[in-house]
Structures are given as structure tokens and as C-alpha cells.
Design a protein around this motif. Structure first.
Motif, PDB file in Angstrom:
ATOM      1  N   CYS A  55       0.830  -1.208   0.000  1.00 12.61           N
ATOM      2  CA  CYS A  55       0.000   0.000   0.000  1.00 12.61           C
ATOM      3  C   CYS A  55       0.863   1.257   0.000  1.00 12.61           C
ATOM      4  O   CYS A  55       0.576   2.227  -0.698  1.00 12.61           O
ATOM      5  CB  CYS A  55      -0.940  -0.013   1.202  1.00 12.61           C
ATOM      6  N   VAL A  56       1.948   1.230   0.770  1.00  8.99           N
ATOM      7  CA  VAL A  56       2.888   2.361   0.796  1.00  8.99           C
ATOM      8  C   VAL A  56       3.481   2.569  -0.601  1.00  8.99           C
ATOM      9  O   VAL A  56       3.538   3.693  -1.115  1.00  8.99           O
ATOM     10  CB  VAL A  56       4.008   2.124   1.830  1.00  8.99           C
ATOM     11  N   ALA A  57       3.904   1.469  -1.230  1.00  7.14           N
ATOM     12  CA  ALA A  57       4.512   1.551  -2.558  1.00  7.14           C
ATOM     13  C   ALA A  57       3.516   2.053  -3.599  1.00  7.14           C
ATOM     14  O   ALA A  57       3.853   2.899  -4.449  1.00  7.14           O
ATOM     15  CB  ALA A  57       5.064   0.187  -2.962  1.00  7.14           C
ATOM     16  N   LYS A  58       2.265   1.564  -3.536  1.00  2.00           N
ATOM     17  CA  LYS A  58       1.250   1.974  -4.505  1.00  2.00           C
ATOM     18  C   LYS A  58       0.947   3.465  -4.407  1.00  2.00           C
ATOM     19  O   LYS A  58       0.582   4.099  -5.399  1.00  2.00           O
ATOM     20  CB  LYS A  58      -0.044   1.181  -4.292  1.00  2.00           C
ATOM     21  N   ASN A  59       1.101   4.028  -3.203  1.00  7.70           N
ATOM     22  CA  ASN A  59       0.814   5.443  -3.009  1.00  7.70           C
ATOM     23  C   ASN A  59       2.049   6.321  -3.186  1.00  7.70           C
ATOM     24  O   ASN A  59       1.963   7.545  -3.060  1.00  7.70           O
ATOM     25  CB  ASN A  59       0.179   5.668  -1.634  1.00  7.70           C
ATOM     26  N   GLY A  60       3.185   5.695  -3.461  1.00  6.39           N
ATOM     27  CA  GLY A  60       4.396   6.446  -3.766  1.00  6.39           C
ATOM     28  C   GLY A  60       4.834   7.384  -2.661  1.00  6.39           C
ATOM     29  O   GLY A  60       5.373   8.465  -2.926  1.00  6.39           O
ATOM     30  N   LEU A  61       4.621   6.970  -1.406  1.00  7.16           N
ATOM     31  CA  LEU A  61       4.945   7.846  -0.277  1.00  7.16           C
ATOM     32  C   LEU A  61       6.372   7.609   0.214  1.00  7.16           C
ATOM     33  O   LEU A  61       6.727   6.484   0.576  1.00  7.16           O
ATOM     34  CB  LEU A  61       3.968   7.618   0.875  1.00  7.16           C
ATOM     35  N   ASP A  62       7.157   8.665   0.242  1.00 10.23           N
ATOM     36  CA  ASP A  62       8.494   8.599   0.812  1.00 10.23           C
ATOM     37  C   ASP A  62       8.406   8.823   2.320  1.00 10.23           C
ATOM     38  O   ASP A  62       8.945   8.060   3.114  1.00 10.23           O
ATOM     39  CB  ASP A  62       9.408   9.643   0.170  1.00 10.23           C
ATOM     40  N   ASP A  63       7.714   9.882   2.710  1.00  8.18           N
ATOM     41  CA  ASP A  63       7.414  10.163   4.117  1.00  8.18           C
ATOM     42  C   ASP A  63       5.899  10.320   4.245  1.00  8.18           C
ATOM     43  O   ASP A  63       5.258  10.968   3.418  1.00  8.18           O
ATOM     44  CB  ASP A  63       8.098  11.453   4.588  1.00  8.18           C
ATOM     45  N   GLY A  64       5.338   9.748   5.288  1.00  8.83           N
ATOM     46  CA  GLY A  64       3.895   9.840   5.452  1.00  8.83           C
ATOM     47  C   GLY A  64       3.406   9.077   6.664  1.00  8.83           C
ATOM     48  O   GLY A  64       4.146   8.860   7.629  1.00  8.83           O
ATOM     49  N   TYR A  65       2.179   8.632   6.600  1.00  6.72           N
ATOM     50  CA  TYR A  65       1.509   8.035   7.755  1.00  6.72           C
ATOM     51  C   TYR A  65       0.572   6.933   7.276  1.00  6.72           C
ATOM     52  O   TYR A  65      -0.062   7.059   6.220  1.00  6.72           O
ATOM     53  CB  TYR A  65       0.713   9.126   8.475  1.00  6.72           C
ATOM     54  N   ILE A  66       0.509   5.867   8.019  1.00  6.85           N
ATOM     55  CA  ILE A  66      -0.401   4.750   7.741  1.00  6.85           C
ATOM     56  C   ILE A  66      -1.447   4.670   8.854  1.00  6.85           C
ATOM     57  O   ILE A  66      -1.113   4.689  10.038  1.00  6.85           O
ATOM     58  CB  ILE A  66       0.364   3.408   7.698  1.00  6.85           C
ATOM     59  N   ARG A  67      -2.706   4.591   8.466  1.00  6.30           N
ATOM     60  CA  ARG A  67      -3.763   4.254   9.417  1.00  6.30           C
ATOM     61  C   ARG A  67      -4.302   2.888   9.010  1.00  6.30           C
ATOM     62  O   ARG A  67      -4.870   2.740   7.933  1.00  6.30           O
ATOM     63  CB  ARG A  67      -4.873   5.310   9.388  1.00  6.30           C
ATOM     64  N   LYS A  96     -23.025 -11.811  15.700  1.00  6.70           N
ATOM     65  CA  LYS A  96     -23.900 -11.739  14.533  1.00  6.70           C
ATOM     66  C   LYS A  96     -23.244 -10.967  13.386  1.00  6.70           C
ATOM     67  O   LYS A  96     -23.852 -10.772  12.341  1.00  6.70           O
ATOM     68  CB  LYS A  96     -25.235 -11.092  14.910  1.00  6.70           C
ATOM     69  N   CYS A  97     -22.016 -10.529  13.625  1.00  3.04           N
ATOM     70  CA  CYS A  97     -21.288  -9.776  12.593  1.00  3.04           C
ATOM     71  C   CYS A  97     -20.529 -10.726  11.673  1.00  3.04           C
ATOM     72  O   CYS A  97     -20.144 -11.830  12.068  1.00  3.04           O
ATOM     73  CB  CYS A  97     -20.301  -8.795  13.227  1.00  3.04           C
ATOM     74  N   SER A  98     -20.309 -10.266  10.456  1.00  2.68           N
ATOM     75  CA  SER A  98     -19.522 -11.042   9.499  1.00  2.68           C
ATOM     76  C   SER A  98     -18.589 -10.098   8.748  1.00  2.68           C
ATOM     77  O   SER A  98     -18.734  -8.873   8.821  1.00  2.68           O
ATOM     78  CB  SER A  98     -20.447 -11.747   8.502  1.00  2.68           C
ATOM     79  N   ASP A  99     -17.629 -10.665   8.053  1.00  2.00           N
ATOM     80  CA  ASP A  99     -16.735  -9.894   7.173  1.00  2.00           C
ATOM     81  C   ASP A  99     -16.009  -8.747   7.878  1.00  2.00           C
ATOM     82  O   ASP A  99     -16.252  -7.574   7.578  1.00  2.00           O
ATOM     83  CB  ASP A  99     -17.516  -9.322   5.986  1.00  2.00           C
ATOM     84  N   PRO A 100     -15.108  -9.044   8.824  1.00  2.00           N
ATOM     85  CA  PRO A 100     -14.280  -7.967   9.382  1.00  2.00           C
ATOM     86  C   PRO A 100     -13.600  -7.204   8.246  1.00  2.00           C
ATOM     87  O   PRO A 100     -13.135  -7.801   7.273  1.00  2.00           O
ATOM     88  CB  PRO A 100     -13.255  -8.723  10.236  1.00  2.00           C
ATOM     89  N   GLN A 101     -13.572  -5.898   8.365  1.00  2.00           N
ATOM     90  CA  GLN A 101     -12.992  -5.048   7.322  1.00  2.00           C
ATOM     91  C   GLN A 101     -11.568  -4.660   7.702  1.00  2.00           C
ATOM     92  O   GLN A 101     -11.333  -4.126   8.798  1.00  2.00           O
ATOM     93  CB  GLN A 101     -13.838  -3.793   7.132  1.00  2.00           C
ATOM     94  N   ILE A 102     -10.629  -4.946   6.812  1.00  2.00           N
ATOM     95  CA  ILE A 102      -9.242  -4.539   7.017  1.00  2.00           C
ATOM     96  C   ILE A 102      -8.959  -3.401   6.054  1.00  2.00           C
ATOM     97  O   ILE A 102      -9.055  -3.552   4.836  1.00  2.00           O
ATOM     98  CB  ILE A 102      -8.276  -5.712   6.773  1.00  2.00           C
ATOM     99  N   ILE A 103      -8.646  -2.241   6.608  1.00  2.00           N
ATOM    100  CA  ILE A 103      -8.495  -1.014   5.829  1.00  2.00           C
ATOM    101  C   ILE A 103      -7.099  -0.443   6.072  1.00  2.00           C
ATOM    102  O   ILE A 103      -6.668  -0.326   7.222  1.00  2.00           O
ATOM    103  CB  ILE A 103      -9.559   0.027   6.254  1.00  2.00           C
ATOM    104  N   ILE A 104      -6.413  -0.097   5.000  1.00  2.00           N
ATOM    105  CA  ILE A 104      -5.101   0.546   5.116  1.00  2.00           C
ATOM    106  C   ILE A 104      -5.136   1.864   4.348  1.00  2.00           C
ATOM    107  O   ILE A 104      -5.368   1.871   3.133  1.00  2.00           O
ATOM    108  CB  ILE A 104      -3.967  -0.347   4.565  1.00  2.00           C
ATOM    109  N   ILE A 105      -4.914   2.957   5.067  1.00  2.00           N
ATOM    110  CA  ILE A 105      -4.888   4.288   4.465  1.00  2.00           C
ATOM    111  C   ILE A 105      -3.468   4.817   4.563  1.00  2.00           C
ATOM    112  O   ILE A 105      -2.896   4.894   5.656  1.00  2.00           O
ATOM    113  CB  ILE A 105      -5.848   5.253   5.196  1.00  2.00           C
ATOM    114  N   ALA A 106      -2.886   5.159   3.432  1.00  3.29           N
ATOM    115  CA  ALA A 106      -1.552   5.772   3.387  1.00  3.29           C
ATOM    116  C   ALA A 106      -1.728   7.230   2.972  1.00  3.29           C
ATOM    117  O   ALA A 106      -2.298   7.518   1.923  1.00  3.29           O
ATOM    118  CB  ALA A 106      -0.656   5.038   2.399  1.00  3.29           C
ATOM    119  N   ASP A 107      -1.240   8.140   3.815  1.00  5.27           N
ATOM    120  CA  ASP A 107      -1.481   9.564   3.563  1.00  5.27           C
ATOM    121  C   ASP A 107      -0.397  10.376   4.239  1.00  5.27           C
ATOM    122  O   ASP A 107       0.507   9.846   4.885  1.00  5.27           O
ATOM    123  CB  ASP A 107      -2.864   9.956   4.100  1.00  5.27           C
ATOM    124  N   LYS A 108      -0.507  11.690   4.140  1.00  2.00           N
ATOM    125  CA  LYS A 108       0.370  12.604   4.850  1.00  2.00           C
ATOM    126  C   LYS A 108      -0.268  12.991   6.177  1.00  2.00           C
ATOM    127  O   LYS A 108      -1.491  12.927   6.335  1.00  2.00           O
ATOM    128  CB  LYS A 108       0.617  13.872   4.022  1.00  2.00           C
TER     129      LYS A 108
END
Length: 285
Positions: A78-90, A106-118
Motif C-alpha cells: 500500500c505504501v509503494a502503490k501510493n508512492g509515499l516517501d514520508d507519510g503516515y499509515i492508518r 452476529k457480525c460477518s466480514d471484518p474489514q481490514i483497511i489501510i490508508i496511506a497519507d500525509k
């Protein structure tokens, strides 16, 4: 390059990255997360962050559904796809979709989310001159209610204290635990220096065991600075020679005033400066 957000192994634009309104992460804050820094294209202490994420998930019985190794690989991608040299991952893991009501089974499908940003947590001048803090009336959650070592999506406790600080003209606020002892700030761990010795509250004071906190303790020991983890009160901060905060987003930043009392000489001190410089070298190594 347009921002690409990872959701369960697929990538979406920021406008198209969505989860269901029935996700219990949204409805009830049921989930966990990590905030991580990117330096020179690499995530700082990724494995340590992911271990903490998996431990937080285990503590709330939330299955992540992949190994630490696979999630590390996906995070790097994800970091590589966003071309970030310096930044932040959530990195966020939610409980997933379920009916209205608290039942997580009763829940299904836990969501795994990766946000790469400044990210820029504080203005540059605050790193040069130091922060002013107030003590929030909102205390840290009772450990028997929710352990502070679980980095959960429910940050309302911290947000309420943050609001107190902002209303007082401070960007950060000190939080106490149920004993009235110093715990941490709304998003950062806290350290003091007294007579050349470095101190920080212990894990059982109601704090999140910060990755940056641990890195700074290591750097201090390498530099021959005596360190300790022990309970402290506001008085210890009032009479400290130096004070500083640490966090993945904040990095290392001095605090020069608490509740109207000047800490030390009101400027970032020599040990704070030394450890800040050592930390900046570490993250680029």
C-alpha cells in the motif's frame, strides 16, 4: 499519483473507499487500529505495530483473518502503490457488518483497511518552542472497563479530553488515571527529566504502550541516560527540568508549560533535544 486505499485486499480511490453503515466499527466503535509513520518509503517498526494490533484484536476477540506476515506485506504494498516517501499509515480492523444491536457474534466480514497519507499533527513552531498543556477533567477509562493497552476504535474518552485542551487554547491535554496519577496525553505518551534522569509513567498507569515511547527509552539507555518507569503526579511535572511527549504522529515534541506553570526554563531542554535528534537519526537508519 492518486491515492489508493486498501480494503480487504482490493484498492479503491478515496471517493470510492467505503464500508457499510451497518459495520459495527461505525455503529459501536467495535474494532482496533494502528497509526504508523513512513520514513524514506518504509514503515517504522511495522512488526511491533502489527503485534500490538493483533494483541488488541485478541483482547476484544476480533478475528483479523490473516497472518502478521501477510498484513505486513500488504501494508508495504500500500505504501509503494501510493508512492509515499514520508507519510503516515492508518490501519483499521472493524468487526464487520451485523444487525442493529450489540451482539458481535452476529457480525460477518471484518474489514481490514489501510490508508496511506500525509500527516502534520502540530505546527512547526511548536516543535521549536514546545507545547503548552492543561490537565483534562476527563480521566482515562477505568482499566476494568477497557484496558488502555487496547487501541480500539472507541476514542471518545480521548476526544473529550482533547476538546477540553482545545477550549483552553492548547492542542494537547494531560490525562490522569483513576488514582489521580499522570497517565498520558490524549494521543501521546509523556516523559519528564529531573536531575538528568528520564522518567515516564508505567504501563499499569493506564497508558497505551507506545512504539515511539519504547524507542525513546531504548535511545536514552544507549546514550547513558538513567531511565525509570514509575507512577507520577502533576507535581512531578510542575517541578521537572524538562518534559516531552512521544507518539507515532507527534514523534518527539517538548512540553514547556502545564496548567499555567512553566516547566524548567520554558524551552525544550538539552536531553529532550538530544533524544529528538537521536530519534530522527533512528527513523532514517
Amino acid at each position: 499519483m492518486s491515492q489508493q486505499i486498501y480494503i480487504n485486499g482490493e484498492y479503491f480511490s478515496r471517493a470510492d473507499a467505503k464500508v457499510s453503515v451497518y459495520d459495527h466499527g461505525l455503529l459501536y466503535g467495535d474494532g482496533v487500529f494502528e497509526g504508523m509513520r513512513i520514513y524514506s518509503g518504509k514503515v517504522f517498526r511495522l512488526e511491533e505495530h502489527l503485534i500490538r494490533l493483533f494483541e488488541s484484536a485478541a483482547a476484544i476477540a476480533l478475528p483479523i483473518g490473516m497472518t502478521i506476515q501477510q498484513l505486513a506485506k500488504d501494508t508495504d504494498e500500500c505504501v509503494a502503490k501510493n508512492g509515499l516517501d514520508d507519510g503516515y499509515i492508518r490501519l483499521v480492523v472493524t468487526r464487520g457488518c451485523g444487525p442493529l444491536g450489540l451482539d458481535p457474534y452476529k457480525c460477518s466480514d471484518p474489514q481490514i483497511i489501510i490508508i496511506a497519507d500525509k500527516i502534520s499533527l502540530y505546527p512547526a513552531e511548536m516543535y521549536e518552542n514546545g507545547l503548552e498543556l492543561i490537565t483534562a477533567a476527563t480521566i482515562r477509562n477505568h482499566p476494568a472497563a477497557l484496558s488502555s493497552r487496547v487501541k480500539s476504535l472507541n476514542y471518545l474518552n480521548n476526544i473529550m479530553a482533547k476538546m477540553e485542551g482545545l477550549r483552553a487554547g492548547c492542542v494537547e491535554a494531560l490525562m490522569l488515571n483513576i488514582k489521580g496519577e499522570v497517565a498520558e496525553c490524549t494521543g501521546d505518551n509523556i516523559f519528564i527529566v529531573k536531575n538528568g534522569k528520564l522518567s515516564t509513567p508505567p504501563i499499569d498507569a493506564g497508558i497505551l504502550e507506545g512504539i515511539t515511547r519504547n524507542a525513546v527509552l531504548e535511545l536514552a539507555k544507549q546514550a547513558g541516560i538513567e531511565t525509570s518507569e514509575h507512577p507520577m503526579t502533576r507535581h512531578d511535572i510542575f517541578i521537572a527540568d524538562e518534559c516531552f511527549l512521544t507518539g507515532s504522529a507527534a514523534e518527539v515534541i517538548a512540553a514547556v508549560k502545564l496548567d499555567g506553570r512553566t516547566i524548567g526554563d520554558g524551552k525544550p531542554g538539552p536531553i529532550t533535544t538530544k533524544l529528538n535528534e537521536a530519534f530522527r537519526k533512528l527513523v532514517r537508519s
